[in-house]
Design a protein around this motif. Sequence first.
Motif, mmCIF file in Angstrom:
data_model
loop_
_atom_site.group_PDB
_atom_site.id
_atom_site.type_symbol
_atom_site.label_atom_id
_atom_site.label_comp_id
_atom_site.label_asym_id
_atom_site.label_seq_id
_atom_site.Cartn_x
_atom_site.Cartn_y
_atom_site.Cartn_z
ATOM 1 N N HIS A 10 24.077 -0.893 101.676
ATOM 2 C CA HIS A 10 23.476 -1.839 100.734
ATOM 3 C C HIS A 10 22.139 -2.306 101.288
ATOM 4 O O HIS A 10 22.045 -2.672 102.457
ATOM 5 C CB HIS A 10 24.422 -3.036 100.542
ATOM 6 C CG HIS A 10 23.922 -4.060 99.577
ATOM 7 N ND1 HIS A 10 24.062 -3.927 98.220
ATOM 8 C CD2 HIS A 10 23.275 -5.237 99.784
ATOM 9 C CE1 HIS A 10 23.527 -4.985 97.628
ATOM 10 N NE2 HIS A 10 23.049 -5.796 98.552
ATOM 11 N N GLN A 11 21.110 -2.302 100.449
ATOM 12 C CA GLN A 11 19.794 -2.807 100.810
ATOM 13 C C GLN A 11 19.679 -4.266 100.372
ATOM 14 O O GLN A 11 20.066 -4.610 99.250
ATOM 15 C CB GLN A 11 18.690 -1.995 100.122
ATOM 16 C CG GLN A 11 18.518 -0.609 100.683
ATOM 17 C CD GLN A 11 17.895 -0.628 102.071
ATOM 18 O OE1 GLN A 11 17.085 -1.481 102.407
ATOM 19 N NE2 GLN A 11 18.289 0.327 102.891
ATOM 20 N N THR A 12 19.172 -5.130 101.237
ATOM 21 C CA THR A 12 19.012 -6.535 100.907
ATOM 22 C C THR A 12 17.781 -7.108 101.583
ATOM 23 O O THR A 12 17.343 -6.601 102.616
ATOM 24 C CB THR A 12 20.259 -7.355 101.329
ATOM 25 O OG1 THR A 12 20.081 -8.706 100.893
ATOM 26 C CG2 THR A 12 20.489 -7.321 102.821
ATOM 27 N N ASN A 13 17.245 -8.161 100.986
ATOM 28 C CA ASN A 13 16.168 -8.935 101.599
ATOM 29 C C ASN A 13 16.693 -10.276 102.079
ATOM 30 O O ASN A 13 15.917 -11.112 102.553
ATOM 31 C CB ASN A 13 15.020 -9.147 100.607
ATOM 32 C CG ASN A 13 14.287 -7.852 100.311
ATOM 33 O OD1 ASN A 13 14.068 -7.048 101.204
ATOM 34 N ND2 ASN A 13 13.944 -7.648 99.069
ATOM 35 N N ALA A 14 18.005 -10.508 101.950
ATOM 36 C CA ALA A 14 18.615 -11.773 102.348
ATOM 37 C C ALA A 14 18.475 -11.976 103.849
ATOM 38 O O ALA A 14 18.719 -11.062 104.633
ATOM 39 C CB ALA A 14 20.086 -11.802 101.948
ATOM 40 N N LEU A 20 22.588 -13.876 100.752
ATOM 41 C CA LEU A 20 23.305 -12.681 100.305
ATOM 42 C C LEU A 20 24.315 -13.041 99.226
ATOM 43 O O LEU A 20 24.427 -12.342 98.220
ATOM 44 C CB LEU A 20 24.013 -12.003 101.489
ATOM 45 C CG LEU A 20 24.789 -10.734 101.145
ATOM 46 C CD1 LEU A 20 23.850 -9.639 100.637
ATOM 47 C CD2 LEU A 20 25.586 -10.248 102.350
ATOM 48 N N GLU A 23 22.422 -13.516 96.105
ATOM 49 C CA GLU A 23 21.956 -12.215 95.612
ATOM 50 C C GLU A 23 23.085 -11.471 94.898
ATOM 51 O O GLU A 23 22.869 -10.820 93.881
ATOM 52 C CB GLU A 23 21.447 -11.392 96.795
ATOM 53 C CG GLU A 23 21.015 -9.989 96.457
ATOM 54 C CD GLU A 23 20.618 -9.216 97.713
ATOM 55 O OE1 GLU A 23 21.200 -8.149 97.948
ATOM 56 O OE2 GLU A 23 19.734 -9.706 98.456
#
Length: 65
Positions: A10-14, A20, A23
Amino acid sequence: MNITLNDKSHQTNAANLQQLAEELALPASGVAIALNSELIIREEWNTTALADGADILVITAACGG
């Protein structure tokens, strides 16, 4: 950053668990999050930083039986 979320990439900017959760649009109750096999209480989500490669397990409560 790339994390593992419930055994899937999973890609996240959190930057932390709270971001998260937002998101992912997780509900306000009935949810638990483990980071690298350690359960993190909700009160610590905002101060628990995420790092590239983190292993996250999200558990949601379900009614029924």
